[in-house]
Design an enzyme around this catalytic site. Structure first.
Site, PDB file in Angstrom:
ATOM      1  CD  GLU A 194       7.244  -3.523  -4.895  1.00  0.00           C
ATOM      2  OE1 GLU A 194       6.342  -4.372  -5.054  1.00  0.00           O
ATOM      3  OE2 GLU A 194       7.202  -2.396  -5.398  1.00  0.00           O
TER       4      GLU A 194
ATOM      5  NE  ARG B 160      -2.892  -2.116  -6.915  1.00  0.00           N
ATOM      6  CZ  ARG B 160      -1.696  -2.076  -6.337  1.00  0.00           C
ATOM      7  NH1 ARG B 160      -1.447  -2.826  -5.278  1.00  0.00           N
ATOM      8  NH2 ARG B 160      -0.731  -1.292  -6.796  1.00  0.00           N
TER       9      ARG B 160
ATOM     10  NE  ARG C 165       5.800  -1.140  -0.044  1.00  0.00           N
ATOM     11  CZ  ARG C 165       5.256  -1.649  -1.144  1.00  0.00           C
ATOM     12  NH1 ARG C 165       4.139  -2.341  -1.064  1.00  0.00           N
ATOM     13  NH2 ARG C 165       5.816  -1.467  -2.306  1.00  0.00           N
TER      14      ARG C 165
ATOM     15  CB  THR D 131       4.549   2.552  -9.367  1.00  0.00           C
ATOM     16  OG1 THR D 131       4.818   1.504  -8.434  1.00  0.00           O
ATOM     17  CG2 THR D 131       4.638   2.026 -10.777  1.00  0.00           C
TER      18      THR D 131
ATOM     19  NE  ARG E 100       1.578   0.274  -0.705  1.00  0.00           N
ATOM     20  CZ  ARG E 100       2.216   0.788  -1.725  1.00  0.00           C
ATOM     21  NH1 ARG E 100       2.966   1.862  -1.598  1.00  0.00           N
ATOM     22  NH2 ARG E 100       2.097   0.243  -2.934  1.00  0.00           N
TER      23      ARG E 100
ATOM     24  CB  CYS F 103       8.351  -0.451  -7.769  1.00  0.00           C
ATOM     25  SG  CYS F 103       7.248  -0.244  -9.194  1.00  0.00           S
TER      26      CYS F 103
ATOM     27  NE  ARG G  57      -2.119  -0.494  -2.971  1.00  0.00           N
ATOM     28  CZ  ARG G  57      -3.313  -1.069  -2.998  1.00  0.00           C
ATOM     29  NH1 ARG G  57      -4.280  -0.577  -3.751  1.00  0.00           N
ATOM     30  NH2 ARG G  57      -3.568  -2.149  -2.276  1.00  0.00           N
TER      31      ARG G  57
ATOM     32  CD  GLU H 132       0.885  -4.583  -8.062  1.00  0.00           C
ATOM     33  OE1 GLU H 132       1.695  -5.014  -7.233  1.00  0.00           O
ATOM     34  OE2 GLU H 132       1.119  -3.650  -8.842  1.00  0.00           O
TER      35      GLU H 132
HETATM   36  P1  ADP Z   1       0.397  -2.955  -1.495  1.00  0.00           P
HETATM   37  O1  ADP Z   1       1.012  -3.445  -0.257  1.00  0.00           O
HETATM   38  O2  ADP Z   1       1.338  -2.402  -2.455  1.00  0.00           O
HETATM   39  O3  ADP Z   1      -0.674  -1.985  -1.204  1.00  0.00           O
HETATM   40  P2  ADP Z   1      -1.331  -5.153  -2.547  1.00  0.00           P
HETATM   41  O4  ADP Z   1      -2.258  -4.552  -3.551  1.00  0.00           O
HETATM   42  O5  ADP Z   1      -0.693  -6.440  -2.935  1.00  0.00           O
HETATM   43  O6  ADP Z   1      -0.117  -4.212  -2.260  1.00  0.00           O
HETATM   44  O7  ADP Z   1      -2.118  -5.344  -1.198  1.00  0.00           O
HETATM   45  C1  ADP Z   1      -1.554  -5.976  -0.094  1.00  0.00           C
HETATM   46  C2  ADP Z   1      -2.604  -6.585   0.808  1.00  0.00           C
HETATM   47  O8  ADP Z   1      -3.387  -5.570   1.381  1.00  0.00           O
HETATM   48  C3  ADP Z   1      -3.570  -7.514   0.085  1.00  0.00           C
HETATM   49  O9  ADP Z   1      -3.850  -8.612   0.921  1.00  0.00           O
HETATM   50  C4  ADP Z   1      -4.813  -6.682  -0.062  1.00  0.00           C
HETATM   51  O10 ADP Z   1      -5.994  -7.452  -0.134  1.00  0.00           O
HETATM   52  C5  ADP Z   1      -4.759  -5.878   1.217  1.00  0.00           C
HETATM   53  N1  ADP Z   1      -5.528  -4.629   1.131  1.00  0.00           N
HETATM   54  C6  ADP Z   1      -5.314  -3.590   0.308  1.00  0.00           C
HETATM   55  N2  ADP Z   1      -6.206  -2.624   0.510  1.00  0.00           N
HETATM   56  C7  ADP Z   1      -7.030  -3.064   1.490  1.00  0.00           C
HETATM   57  C8  ADP Z   1      -8.162  -2.516   2.163  1.00  0.00           C
HETATM   58  N3  ADP Z   1      -8.625  -1.309   1.879  1.00  0.00           N
HETATM   59  N4  ADP Z   1      -8.755  -3.280   3.119  1.00  0.00           N
HETATM   60  C9  ADP Z   1      -8.280  -4.490   3.439  1.00  0.00           C
HETATM   61  N5  ADP Z   1      -7.222  -5.049   2.862  1.00  0.00           N
HETATM   62  C10 ADP Z   1      -6.596  -4.349   1.901  1.00  0.00           C
HETATM   63  N1  ARG Z   2       6.565  -4.781 -11.730  1.00  0.00           N
HETATM   64  C1  ARG Z   2       5.138  -4.945 -11.770  1.00  0.00           C
HETATM   65  C2  ARG Z   2       4.619  -4.466 -13.112  1.00  0.00           C
HETATM   66  O1  ARG Z   2       5.339  -3.802 -13.799  1.00  0.00           O
HETATM   67  C3  ARG Z   2       4.454  -4.181 -10.656  1.00  0.00           C
HETATM   68  C4  ARG Z   2       4.501  -2.692 -10.773  1.00  0.00           C
HETATM   69  C5  ARG Z   2       3.758  -1.888  -9.752  1.00  0.00           C
HETATM   70  N2  ARG Z   2       3.499  -2.590  -8.550  1.00  0.00           N
HETATM   71  C6  ARG Z   2       4.350  -2.755  -7.546  1.00  0.00           C
HETATM   72  N3  ARG Z   2       3.998  -3.563  -6.579  1.00  0.00           N
HETATM   73  N4  ARG Z   2       5.484  -2.127  -7.495  1.00  0.00           N
HETATM   74  O2  ARG Z   2       3.482  -4.740 -13.460  1.00  0.00           O
END
Ligand code: ADP
Ligand code: ARG
Length: 344
Positions: free
Chosen positions: A213, A297, A217, A261, A114, A259, A268, A302
């Site tokens: 966020e 994770r 995305r 990060t 993403r 954020c 990611r 997260e």
């Molecule tokens: P981000 O959108 O920042 O990557 P999260 O870690 O919260 O944040 O993940 C968002 C969603 O994507 C969650 O439901 C997670 O389980 C799913 N997800 C992340 N990586 C994978 C993957 N490789 N396969 C399937 N689902 C995933």
């Molecule tokens: N604000 C949260 C922390 O400091 C998340 C930081 C990174 N993750 C994110 N989804 N931006 O732990």
């Protein structure tokens, strides 16, 4: 909201409590950005959530300049990126060397990549107004609905979505969860659920979250370990969306995100991967992920836990490295993780 220097508990390990010295605080506490975003706004999430890893959010692009005294050391700490460094983008799938590391589907359950994007010349989520948020939803969902071919799909607003459908979408890893406490304190859940939603194609291999966020995305995902295919689809989708939606980008910080990060590539790239043997020895597991700049994770996003020895493994660096390098970090690490799991 507090207008005093915050006192953090002794056990606090956030980058906010590490880098917000009295001196930094005094220098920034009375400053305000064009959108009226203050230092107090930027640090509220880390104050409310002392278990934060980072603890700060930006309200607009200008926050990164006005509050640089706090953001710069955090950016350097997280990404290893200095104020004198510059960011470079490379979204060319031909430069990625990633043949499927698990063609027999023994370890990799699914792959997801993403990027975060925000609309140019508007505040970021923490400082956006209700009207601006609604306008973004209308504009972005309208642009997405005009996509054709394999990216064609439909927009589903959270408002009015049945509890059953949203629960299923969350469980299936497609949709973000409601009520994240870090986002809540950052002002990112204001007027919830209005203006938020998810667009996806029929196969749910291409998805866009609106006004979580970040304002967008953009997500490409599928079962198995064909990382190159997932990256290629994502790059195509970004290109199509970029024709219609102007993204916020700075030469120094790359794509601007709420954020710190996520700055830079805002990318990611992750796999859900079964490592039941290796994960029995967390130290050995982490030695490999650290070597490749990866984060571990749980599988419900997260701050969630692993289930049945399946982990979410993703690139940690996003700024000062190209998109291709982000995916390559993840790929190289995954190859080593699989080799290690096989040997046990
Ligand atoms: P981000 O959108 O920042 O990557 P999260 O870690 O919260 O944040 O993940 C968002 C969603 O994507 C969650 O439901 C997670 O389980 C799913 N997800 C992340 N990586 C994978 C993957 N490789 N396969 C399937 N689902 C995933
Ligand atoms: N604000 C949260 C922390 O400091 C998340 C930081 C990174 N993750 C994110 N989804 N931006 O732990």
């Amino acid at each position: 909201m507090s207008d005093k220097f915050p006192i953090f508990p002794k056990e606090c390990k956030s980058m906010l409590c590490k880098h917000l010295t009295q001196e930094v605080y005094q220098g920034l506490k009375d400053k305000k950005t064009v959108s009226g975003f203050t230092l107090a706004n930027a640090i509220q999430s880390g104050i409310d959530n002392v278990d934060s890893g980072i603890g700060v959010y930006a309200g607009d692009t200008e926050s990164y300049e006005i509050f640089a005294g706090l953001f710069d050391p955090i950016i350097e700490d997280y990404h290893g990126f200095k104020t004198t460094d510059s960011h470079q983008s490379n979204l060319n799938p031909d430069d990625l060397k990633a043949p499927n590391p698990d063609p027999e589907n023994e370890y990799i359950v699914s792959t997801r990549i993403r990027v975060g994007r925000n609309v140019a010349n508007l505040p970021l989520g923490p400082a956006i107004t209700r009207e601006q948020r609604k306008q973004i939803e209308a504009d972005v969902s309208g642009s997405l609905s005009a996509l054709t071919g394999s990216l064609a799909g439909k927009y589903f607003p959270i408002e009015g979505m049945s509890a059953e459908i949203s629960k299923q979408l969350i469980e299936d890893h497609f949709l973000f969860k409601a009520g994240d406490r870090f986002l809540q304190s950052a002002g990112l859940n204001r007027d919830w659920p209005e203006g938020r939603g998810i667009y996806h194609n029929d196969e749910k291999t291409f998805l866009v979250w609106i006004n979580e966020e970040d304002q967008l995305r953009i997500i490409s995902m599928q079962m198995g370990g064909d990382i190159a295919e997932v990256f290629t689809r994502l790059v195509t989708a970004i290109g199509e969306i970029e024709k219609k939606v102007p993204f916020s980008y700075s030469k120094h910080l790359g794509y601007i995100t709420s954020c710190p990060t996520n700055l830079g590539t805002a990318m990611r790239a992750s796999v859900h991967i079964a490592l039941p043997k290796l994960s029995a020895d967390m130290q050995a597991f982490q030695a490999i992920t650290d070597k490749h700049h990866l984060q571990i994770r749980g599988i419900h996003g997260e701050h969630s836990e692993s289930e049945g020895g399946v982990y979410d493994i993703s690139n940690m660096r996003r700024l000062g490295v190209t998109e291709v390098q982000c995916v390559q970090d993840m790929y190289d690490g995954v190859v080593e993780l699989i080799a290690c799991e096989k040997s046990l």
